[in-house]
Design a protein around this motif. Structure first.
Motif, short mmCIF file in Angstrom:
data_model
loop_
_atom_site.label_atom_id
_atom_site.label_comp_id
_atom_site.label_asym_id
_atom_site.label_seq_id
_atom_site.Cartn_x
_atom_site.Cartn_y
_atom_site.Cartn_z
N ARG A 271 0.83 -1.20 0.00
CA ARG A 271 0.00 0.00 0.00
C ARG A 271 0.87 1.26 0.00
O ARG A 271 2.05 1.23 0.33
CB ARG A 271 -0.91 0.03 1.22
N ASP A 272 0.25 2.36 -0.34
CA ASP A 272 0.91 3.66 -0.24
C ASP A 272 1.35 3.92 1.20
O ASP A 272 0.65 3.54 2.15
CB ASP A 272 -0.04 4.79 -0.65
N ALA A 273 2.48 4.58 1.33
CA ALA A 273 2.95 5.06 2.63
C ALA A 273 2.88 3.99 3.71
O ALA A 273 2.31 4.19 4.79
CB ALA A 273 2.14 6.29 3.06
N SER A 274 3.45 2.82 3.44
CA SER A 274 3.31 1.70 4.37
C SER A 274 4.62 1.19 4.95
O SER A 274 4.59 0.31 5.82
CB SER A 274 2.60 0.54 3.66
N VAL A 275 5.78 1.71 4.53
CA VAL A 275 7.06 1.24 5.08
C VAL A 275 7.94 2.44 5.45
O VAL A 275 7.81 3.53 4.90
CB VAL A 275 7.82 0.33 4.10
N ASP A 276 8.83 2.20 6.40
CA ASP A 276 9.73 3.25 6.87
C ASP A 276 11.04 3.31 6.10
O ASP A 276 11.61 4.38 5.91
CB ASP A 276 10.06 3.03 8.36
N VAL A 277 11.54 2.14 5.70
CA VAL A 277 12.84 2.05 5.03
C VAL A 277 12.70 1.17 3.80
O VAL A 277 12.18 0.05 3.87
CB VAL A 277 13.92 1.46 5.97
N VAL A 278 13.16 1.68 2.66
CA VAL A 278 13.27 0.89 1.43
C VAL A 278 14.74 0.68 1.14
O VAL A 278 15.51 1.64 1.07
CB VAL A 278 12.58 1.58 0.24
N HIS A 279 15.12 -0.58 0.98
CA HIS A 279 16.53 -0.95 0.74
C HIS A 279 16.60 -1.71 -0.58
O HIS A 279 15.78 -2.57 -0.87
CB HIS A 279 17.02 -1.85 1.89
N ALA A 280 17.60 -1.38 -1.40
CA ALA A 280 17.86 -2.12 -2.64
C ALA A 280 19.37 -2.26 -2.77
O ALA A 280 20.09 -1.27 -2.71
CB ALA A 280 17.28 -1.39 -3.84
N ARG A 281 19.82 -3.50 -2.95
CA ARG A 281 21.27 -3.74 -3.04
C ARG A 281 21.59 -4.41 -4.38
O ARG A 281 21.14 -5.51 -4.66
CB ARG A 281 21.74 -4.62 -1.87
N THR A 282 22.37 -3.72 -5.18
CA THR A 282 22.77 -4.18 -6.52
C THR A 282 21.57 -4.76 -7.27
O THR A 282 21.65 -5.83 -7.85
CB THR A 282 23.92 -5.20 -6.44
N ALA A 283 20.49 -4.01 -7.26
CA ALA A 283 19.25 -4.47 -7.91
C ALA A 283 18.51 -3.29 -8.51
O ALA A 283 18.15 -2.36 -7.78
CB ALA A 283 18.35 -5.19 -6.90
N TYR A 284 18.29 -3.30 -9.81
CA TYR A 284 17.43 -2.40 -10.56
C TYR A 284 17.90 -0.94 -10.60
O TYR A 284 17.93 -0.33 -11.66
CB TYR A 284 15.99 -2.45 -10.01
N PHE A 285 18.28 -0.37 -9.48
CA PHE A 285 18.56 1.07 -9.41
C PHE A 285 20.02 1.35 -9.82
O PHE A 285 20.89 1.62 -8.97
CB PHE A 285 18.30 1.59 -7.98
N PHE A 286 20.25 1.33 -11.13
CA PHE A 286 21.61 1.46 -11.63
C PHE A 286 21.90 2.81 -12.27
O PHE A 286 23.00 3.04 -12.77
CB PHE A 286 21.91 0.34 -12.63
N ASP B 109 30.28 9.17 -14.31
CA ASP B 109 29.95 10.58 -14.07
C ASP B 109 28.46 10.82 -14.26
O ASP B 109 27.81 11.49 -13.44
CB ASP B 109 30.74 11.48 -15.01
N LYS B 110 27.89 10.27 -15.34
CA LYS B 110 26.47 10.47 -15.60
C LYS B 110 25.61 9.79 -14.54
O LYS B 110 24.56 10.32 -14.15
CB LYS B 110 26.11 9.95 -16.99
N VAL B 111 26.05 8.63 -14.08
CA VAL B 111 25.30 7.93 -13.03
C VAL B 111 25.32 8.75 -11.74
O VAL B 111 24.28 8.93 -11.08
CB VAL B 111 25.87 6.52 -12.80
N ASP B 112 26.48 9.26 -11.37
CA ASP B 112 26.58 10.09 -10.17
C ASP B 112 25.71 11.35 -10.31
O ASP B 112 25.02 11.75 -9.36
CB ASP B 112 28.03 10.50 -9.92
N GLU B 113 25.75 11.97 -11.49
CA GLU B 113 24.95 13.18 -11.72
C GLU B 113 23.45 12.87 -11.63
O GLU B 113 22.67 13.66 -11.09
CB GLU B 113 25.29 13.77 -13.09
N PHE B 114 23.06 11.70 -12.15
CA PHE B 114 21.65 11.31 -12.10
C PHE B 114 21.16 11.22 -10.66
O PHE B 114 20.11 11.79 -10.31
CB PHE B 114 21.47 9.97 -12.82
N PHE B 115 21.89 10.51 -9.82
CA PHE B 115 21.44 10.32 -8.44
C PHE B 115 21.54 11.61 -7.63
O PHE B 115 20.69 11.88 -6.77
CB PHE B 115 22.20 9.18 -7.78
N ALA B 116 22.55 12.42 -7.90
CA ALA B 116 22.65 13.71 -7.21
C ALA B 116 21.46 14.60 -7.58
O ALA B 116 20.85 15.24 -6.70
CB ALA B 116 23.96 14.39 -7.56
N ALA B 117 21.09 14.63 -8.87
CA ALA B 117 19.96 15.44 -9.30
C ALA B 117 18.65 14.91 -8.72
O ALA B 117 17.70 15.68 -8.54
CB ALA B 117 19.88 15.45 -10.83
#
Length: 259
Positions: free
Chosen positions: A108-123, A170-178
């Motif tokens: 559901r919406d707004a249902s967890v306090d912490v979302v963790h992802a390790r070497t998965a999808y968020f590249f 560099d582009k990956v770092d810029e993406f997450f910083a933005a």
């Protein structure tokens, strides 16, 4: 005849999907000093809170969160890994595993306090749908934490870039910083019990050509035939908090939906 093409949401993982046993060796070899866990604990507390692990694989990290979290949900798109994860956490009463993707999570919406992802999808660029979905399921004031390999860190990063020539750190770092993330670089130590384990792991992580290079260079770092083999590997720990005023629906504050 018109052809309908369905957009693919899940790209098969080349390592754990097809080599789960070798990936188990890798999980045990990674970060033997616990540097990533220390960085996570300094970034966010999950004690007594609800945790979602996106792309949890066969559930290797779920029990660690469950030691102090109130509840833990692992979400994984690959059914065989979902089943392996369920078997792994069968004795943890505060953990459930659900089939789902980073773009469509069964919570559901707004249902967890912490979302963790390790070497998965968020590249990097392209993971925007998952970032939006993480914001949806996070409670106001919650935290999204992404752990990924650092392509700038030698030697592992050199092998990554050899296999991914179009990957631009560099582009990956810029993406997450933005996107509002802070970034902490963490150096870890992988330790393999023997050469066979080292080779098994590196051969599922890289193309045959690059794997040969990685095996040879790791062997040179660890002269001799006896004893464990070690490898320095760098990571990035990316952290972004959800503003306390950002609420997506009236279901805010609800517990994770367990279909």
């Amino acid at each position: 005849m018109k052809r309908f093409v369905r957009k693919v949401e899940v790209i098969p993982s080349p390592n754990i999907w097809y080599h789960a046993d070798a990936y188990e060796l890798e999980n045990h070899a990674q970060d033997v000093d616990g540097e990533i866990w220390r960085a996570l604990a300094e970034a966010v507390s999950w004690r007594g809170r609800s945790v979602l692990d996106i792309g949890c694989g066969d559930g290797f990290h779920l029990a660690r969160f469950a030691e102090t979290a109130a509840s833990v949900v692992g979400v994984e798109p690959h059914p065989p890994l979902v089943r392996r994860a369920e078997r792994r956490v069968a004795g943890c009463e505060n953990v459930v595993v659900r089939k789902g993707t980073a773009q469509r999570m069964p919570l559901r919406d707004a249902s967890v306090d912490v979302v963790h992802a390790r070497t998965a999808y968020f590249f990097g660029p392209g993971c925007e749908p998952g970032l939006s979905e993480a914001d949806r399921v996070l409670k106001p004031g919650g935290t999204l934490v992404i752990v990924d390999l650092d392509a700038r860190h030698s030697p592992y990063g050199d092998w990554m870039r050899a296999d991914l020539p179009h990957y631009d750190p560099d582009k990956v770092d810029e993406f997450f910083a933005a996107a509002g993330f802070s970034c902490r670089r963490v150096q870890t130590r992988w330790r393999f019990p023997d050469r066979a384990a080292m080779e098994a792991v590196l051969r599922i992580e890289f193309s045959p050509r690059v794997a040969e290079r990685a095996v040879e260079e790791t062997a040179r770092r660890n002269p001799g035939l006896l004893g464990p083999l070690e490898l320095p590997v760098g990571y990035r720990v990316l952290v972004r908090g959800k503003p306390t005023g950002l609420v997506h629906s009236s279901s805010a504050g609800a517990s994770p939906r367990m279909p």
